[in-house]
Design a protein around this motif. Structure first.
Motif, PDB file in Angstrom:
ATOM      1  N   GLN A 148       0.957  -1.262   0.131  1.00 12.87           N
ATOM      2  CA  GLN A 148       0.093  -0.075  -0.025  1.00 12.87           C
ATOM      3  C   GLN A 148       0.899   1.119   0.005  1.00 12.87           C
ATOM      4  O   GLN A 148       2.130   1.317   0.417  1.00 12.87           O
ATOM      5  CB  GLN A 148      -0.757  -0.166   1.254  1.00 12.87           C
ATOM      6  N   LYS A 149       0.289   2.241  -0.540  1.00 16.68           N
ATOM      7  CA  LYS A 149       0.860   3.687  -0.271  1.00 16.68           C
ATOM      8  C   LYS A 149      -0.073   4.415   0.727  1.00 16.68           C
ATOM      9  O   LYS A 149      -1.162   4.792   0.261  1.00 16.68           O
ATOM     10  CB  LYS A 149       1.377   4.254  -1.489  1.00 16.68           C
ATOM     11  N   LEU A 150       0.297   4.727   2.015  1.00 19.45           N
ATOM     12  CA  LEU A 150      -0.779   5.446   2.830  1.00 19.45           C
ATOM     13  C   LEU A 150       0.274   6.530   3.133  1.00 19.45           C
ATOM     14  O   LEU A 150       1.179   6.673   4.306  1.00 19.45           O
ATOM     15  CB  LEU A 150      -0.690   4.395   4.146  1.00 19.45           C
ATOM     16  N   PRO A 151      -0.110   7.852   2.982  1.00 20.23           N
ATOM     17  CA  PRO A 151       0.472   8.978   3.333  1.00 20.23           C
ATOM     18  C   PRO A 151       0.078   9.660   4.639  1.00 20.23           C
ATOM     19  O   PRO A 151      -1.066   9.320   4.979  1.00 20.23           O
ATOM     20  CB  PRO A 151       0.234  10.165   2.300  1.00 20.23           C
ATOM     21  N   HIS A 246      10.290  -7.764   2.212  1.00 20.57           N
ATOM     22  CA  HIS A 246       8.998  -6.891   2.525  1.00 20.57           C
ATOM     23  C   HIS A 246       9.659  -5.655   2.853  1.00 20.57           C
ATOM     24  O   HIS A 246       9.957  -5.500   4.051  1.00 20.57           O
ATOM     25  CB  HIS A 246       7.996  -7.542   3.300  1.00 20.57           C
ATOM     26  N   VAL A 247       9.455  -4.526   2.114  1.00 21.85           N
ATOM     27  CA  VAL A 247      10.277  -3.349   2.398  1.00 21.85           C
ATOM     28  C   VAL A 247       9.164  -2.183   2.689  1.00 21.85           C
ATOM     29  O   VAL A 247       8.431  -1.907   1.746  1.00 21.85           O
ATOM     30  CB  VAL A 247      11.110  -2.748   1.300  1.00 21.85           C
ATOM     31  N   LEU A 248       9.448  -1.334   3.804  1.00 18.16           N
ATOM     32  CA  LEU A 248       8.655  -0.242   4.027  1.00 18.16           C
ATOM     33  C   LEU A 248       9.570   1.063   3.683  1.00 18.16           C
ATOM     34  O   LEU A 248      10.749   1.076   4.213  1.00 18.16           O
ATOM     35  CB  LEU A 248       8.273   0.017   5.534  1.00 18.16           C
ATOM     36  N   VAL A 249       8.865   1.804   2.785  1.00 18.88           N
ATOM     37  CA  VAL A 249       9.667   3.322   2.518  1.00 18.88           C
ATOM     38  C   VAL A 249       8.987   4.351   3.221  1.00 18.88           C
ATOM     39  O   VAL A 249       7.852   4.393   2.847  1.00 18.88           O
ATOM     40  CB  VAL A 249       9.821   3.314   0.946  1.00 18.88           C
ATOM     41  N   VAL A 250       9.674   5.074   4.043  1.00 25.36           N
ATOM     42  CA  VAL A 250       9.460   6.083   4.764  1.00 25.36           C
ATOM     43  C   VAL A 250      10.088   7.364   4.041  1.00 25.36           C
ATOM     44  O   VAL A 250      11.197   7.550   3.955  1.00 25.36           O
ATOM     45  CB  VAL A 250       9.479   6.026   6.355  1.00 25.36           C
ATOM     46  N   LEU A 251       9.243   8.167   3.412  1.00 25.83           N
ATOM     47  CA  LEU A 251       9.382   9.383   2.726  1.00 25.83           C
ATOM     48  C   LEU A 251       9.311  10.709   3.478  1.00 25.83           C
ATOM     49  O   LEU A 251       8.067  10.859   3.493  1.00 25.83           O
ATOM     50  CB  LEU A 251       8.917   9.588   1.087  1.00 25.83           C
ATOM     51  N   THR A 252      10.059  11.491   4.041  1.00 26.20           N
ATOM     52  CA  THR A 252       9.652  12.569   4.790  1.00 26.20           C
ATOM     53  C   THR A 252      10.732  13.792   4.159  1.00 26.20           C
ATOM     54  O   THR A 252      11.957  13.561   4.334  1.00 26.20           O
ATOM     55  CB  THR A 252       9.621  12.632   6.123  1.00 26.20           C
ATOM     56  N   ASP A 253      10.243  14.900   3.759  1.00 30.33           N
ATOM     57  CA  ASP A 253       8.990  15.585   3.743  1.00 30.33           C
ATOM     58  C   ASP A 253       8.754  15.693   2.316  1.00 30.33           C
ATOM     59  O   ASP A 253       9.354  16.299   1.624  1.00 30.33           O
ATOM     60  CB  ASP A 253       9.042  16.794   4.511  1.00 30.33           C
ATOM     61  N   MET A 254       7.760  15.261   1.805  1.00 24.31           N
ATOM     62  CA  MET A 254       7.239  15.490   0.232  1.00 24.31           C
ATOM     63  C   MET A 254       6.793  16.718   0.056  1.00 24.31           C
ATOM     64  O   MET A 254       7.055  17.077  -1.204  1.00 24.31           O
ATOM     65  CB  MET A 254       6.153  14.336   0.111  1.00 24.31           C
ATOM     66  N   THR A 303       6.048  -1.298   0.184  1.00 22.81           N
ATOM     67  CA  THR A 303       5.106  -0.380   0.810  1.00 22.81           C
ATOM     68  C   THR A 303       5.461   0.996   1.178  1.00 22.81           C
ATOM     69  O   THR A 303       6.772   1.404   1.553  1.00 22.81           O
ATOM     70  CB  THR A 303       4.609  -0.757   2.360  1.00 22.81           C
ATOM     71  N   GLN A 304       4.772   2.123   0.944  1.00 23.52           N
ATOM     72  CA  GLN A 304       5.241   3.409   0.965  1.00 23.52           C
ATOM     73  C   GLN A 304       4.517   4.399   2.136  1.00 23.52           C
ATOM     74  O   GLN A 304       3.380   3.952   2.317  1.00 23.52           O
ATOM     75  CB  GLN A 304       5.112   4.408  -0.181  1.00 23.52           C
ATOM     76  N   LEU A 305       5.167   4.988   2.922  1.00 24.09           N
ATOM     77  CA  LEU A 305       4.706   5.940   3.961  1.00 24.09           C
ATOM     78  C   LEU A 305       5.207   7.245   3.883  1.00 24.09           C
ATOM     79  O   LEU A 305       5.952   7.686   4.499  1.00 24.09           O
ATOM     80  CB  LEU A 305       4.788   5.141   5.428  1.00 24.09           C
ATOM     81  N   PRO A 306       4.549   7.931   2.921  1.00 28.11           N
ATOM     82  CA  PRO A 306       5.109   9.349   2.575  1.00 28.11           C
ATOM     83  C   PRO A 306       4.610  10.197   3.809  1.00 28.11           C
ATOM     84  O   PRO A 306       3.361   9.938   3.926  1.00 28.11           O
ATOM     85  CB  PRO A 306       4.719   9.699   0.961  1.00 28.11           C
ATOM     86  N   ILE A 307       5.201  11.119   3.970  1.00 29.88           N
ATOM     87  CA  ILE A 307       4.929  12.168   4.962  1.00 29.88           C
ATOM     88  C   ILE A 307       4.845  13.630   4.240  1.00 29.88           C
ATOM     89  O   ILE A 307       5.919  13.875   3.602  1.00 29.88           O
ATOM     90  CB  ILE A 307       5.756  12.180   6.264  1.00 29.88           C
ATOM     91  N   LEU A 308       4.008  14.260   4.649  1.00 31.83           N
ATOM     92  CA  LEU A 308       3.980  15.598   3.852  1.00 31.83           C
ATOM     93  C   LEU A 308       3.373  16.759   4.882  1.00 31.83           C
ATOM     94  O   LEU A 308       2.716  16.397   5.627  1.00 31.83           O
ATOM     95  CB  LEU A 308       3.271  15.425   2.685  1.00 31.83           C
ATOM     96  N   THR A 309       3.794  17.986   4.787  1.00 34.23           N
ATOM     97  CA  THR A 309       3.425  19.026   5.604  1.00 34.23           C
ATOM     98  C   THR A 309       2.404  19.732   4.752  1.00 34.23           C
ATOM     99  O   THR A 309       2.793  20.392   3.725  1.00 34.23           O
ATOM    100  CB  THR A 309       4.208  19.804   6.200  1.00 34.23           C
ATOM    101  N   MET A 310       1.294  19.989   5.167  1.00 38.79           N
ATOM    102  CA  MET A 310       0.045  20.751   4.549  1.00 38.79           C
ATOM    103  C   MET A 310       0.553  22.424   4.761  1.00 38.79           C
ATOM    104  O   MET A 310       0.364  22.973   5.664  1.00 38.79           O
ATOM    105  CB  MET A 310      -1.090  20.369   4.819  1.00 38.79           C
ATOM    106  N   PRO A 311       0.645  23.009   3.620  1.00 43.22           N
ATOM    107  CA  PRO A 311       1.079  24.353   3.885  1.00 43.22           C
ATOM    108  C   PRO A 311      -0.323  25.026   4.375  1.00 43.22           C
ATOM    109  O   PRO A 311      -1.470  25.101   4.103  1.00 43.22           O
ATOM    110  CB  PRO A 311       1.346  24.931   2.492  1.00 43.22           C
TER     111      PRO A 311
END
Length: 469
Positions: A148-151, A246-254, A303-311
């Motif tokens: 899954q990709k769950l931001p 089984h890989v979890l990718v954490v992306l911060t900050d998109m 699996t992706q867990l991208p993190i973003l900050t909402m302006p």
């Protein structure tokens, strides 16, 4: 085949990260280049524009000190690639895959393009099975599923960095596949302090042993930020689809990625769209997010867990808006909860995992997990409505049952959402039943009589059963 060509004296101008060169060689868009200055230092770059008369190269490092007359350009004759091999885990790299930990480069078994295409839809398998993060509000109510990709939608000043590090340290699989789990952590445009905190936290917890870290610093050029998630995902694809992990990718900050995309687009003279971002930002983000998945016949998953900050805390801003269209749900952090001292400040009502049904229940977590999640969500939603009513008529104007819901909402936030340390699934599961026990059973309309008997009545004697998965 890779070839090398040297040119000298053909550079016409240098503007910021862009180097303009006479069209003296036959090259392709996106090819990698190396630019050497008079002092012998080599800067990595790529070709971003071509016409009949000139070549435009974008450097991924500072152009300070480069002179027009003393520049040597080497054309690699291939796109940006990354050397991949068994030594990826336990290492810390910079934003373009070079060792940042002082170690030797990874011995190359294969080299892969970092701008590879997304997974072919015809070969995709349906994401399934559960990834435990240690966060109760995610594990129970917005479960993360392999493939899954769950931001995570955060905002400025909220503790998303702490949450990202905590999940990267504690995420795990349940059952026999646990040994094949790995994490790829990508810090995009982070400060020196944040990068060091991420590295130290992973090292001290021992999680670095099964983690590959890619850290792009805020002081580094914007163009490099556009490649950091692609290098990280290239490494993750190797671990998942070559080594079967089984890989979890954490992306911060998109958000830093999207700001870099806007800056680079403006430097290229492209026509801006909403709020100055390029019109192709949706498709560009899709080339990152759609690299998550499960390929039929291949044992590993990504699996992706991208993190973003909402302006400006605006969930309708183009960055969270477009991200929500591409991904499969969102976990929303809330400033009001953070002001109450609740960590992590997850607002469960706007949060959603669209694939939760594929990863929970019998055989995965516990057969009563879906019913618990539905009842907790429904009850907390009712408590939120009662709070609004209470603000008008006061607590004394509420019915006895409404006052119970009011207390439930406070307790749910203070005990279930708030957690001083990460919790195993079994502890979160038991805590959810414990909090529901404060309500009359007649109010638990999402539970069967058998589930109430197993987990709630009598709560002092009957404890939650361990997972079946």
């Amino acid at each position: 085949m890779t070839f090398e060509l040297r040119t000298k004296g053909a550079v016409t101008s240098i503007e910021g990260p862009l180097v303009f060169l006479k069209r003296v060689v036959n090259v392709g868009l996106g090819e990698a280049v190396e630019v050497e200055g008079a002092d012998g230092s080599v800067r990595l770059g790529r070709i971003v524009a071509l016409d009949e008369d000139r070549i435009v190269m974008e450097l991924l490092e500072s152009t300070t000190g480069l002179g027009i007359e003393d520049v040597t350009v080497r054309f690699r004759g291939e796109p940006m690639t990354m050397a991949l091999g068994p030594g990826l885990l336990g290492r810390v790299f910079d934003g373009v895959g070079r060792p940042r930990d002082g170690g030797v480069p990874v011995p190359a078994v294969v080299r892969r393009r970092v701008d590879t295409g997304t997974i072919n839809p015809a070969t995709r398998g349906l994401p399934q099975d559960f990834i435990e993060t240690g966060v109760s509000s995610i594990d129970i109510l917005n479960s993360l599923v392999r493939g899954q990709k769950l931001p995570i939608f955060s905002a400025g000043g909220l503790p998303h960095d702490r949450l990202a590090a905590g999940i990267a340290q504690n995420a795990r699989l349940r059952g026999e596949d646990e040994a094949g789990f790995a994490v790829v952590f990508a810090g995009i445009g982070v400060s020196h302090d944040a990068a060091e905190n991420f590295r130290a936290a992973m090292e001290e917890s021992g999680a670095l042993e099964h983690t590959a870290m890619f850290l792009n610093l805020a002081s580094e050029p914007s163009a490099q930020r556009l490649l950091t998630p692609r290098y990280a995902l290239t490494a993750a694809e190797y671990l998942a689809f070559e080594e079967g992990r089984h890989v979890l990718v954490v992306l911060t900050d998109m958000t830093n990625y999207c700001e870099a995309l806007r800056e680079v687009s403006a430097s290229h003279g492209e026509i801006p769209s909403r709020k100055g971002y390029p019109g192709y930002m949706y498709s560009d983000l899709a080339t990152i997010y759609e690299r998550a998945g499960w390929i039929k016949g291949v044992p590993g998953t990504l699996t992706q867990l991208p993190i973003l900050t909402m302006p400006a805390d605006d969930i309708s801003h183009p960055i969270p808006d477009l991200t929500g269209y591409i991904t499969e749900g969102q976990v929303v952090l809330d400033r009001t909860l953070e002001h109450k001292g609740i960590y992590p400040p997850v607002n469960v009502l706007p949060s959603l995992s669209r694939l939760i049904d594929q990863g929970i229940g019998e055989g995965y977590t516990h057969k009563d997990h879906p019913a618990l999640a539905q009842q907790l969500f429904s009850t907390y939603a009712r408590a939120t409505r009662v709070r609004i009513l209470s603000s008008v008529v006061g607590r004394d104007g509420l019915t006895d049952v409404d006052r119970l819901y009011l207390d439930f909402g406070d307790r749910f936030e203070a005990e279930f959402v708030h957690q001083k340390e990460m919790r195993p699934f079994e502890e979160s599961f038991a805590l959810g039943w414990k909090i529901l026990a404060m309500l009359p059973t007649v109010e638990l309309s999402r539970l069967s009589d058998a589930q109430i008997a197993r987990h709630i009545k009598p709560v002092s004697e009957k404890q939650a059963e361990p997972g079946d998965g």
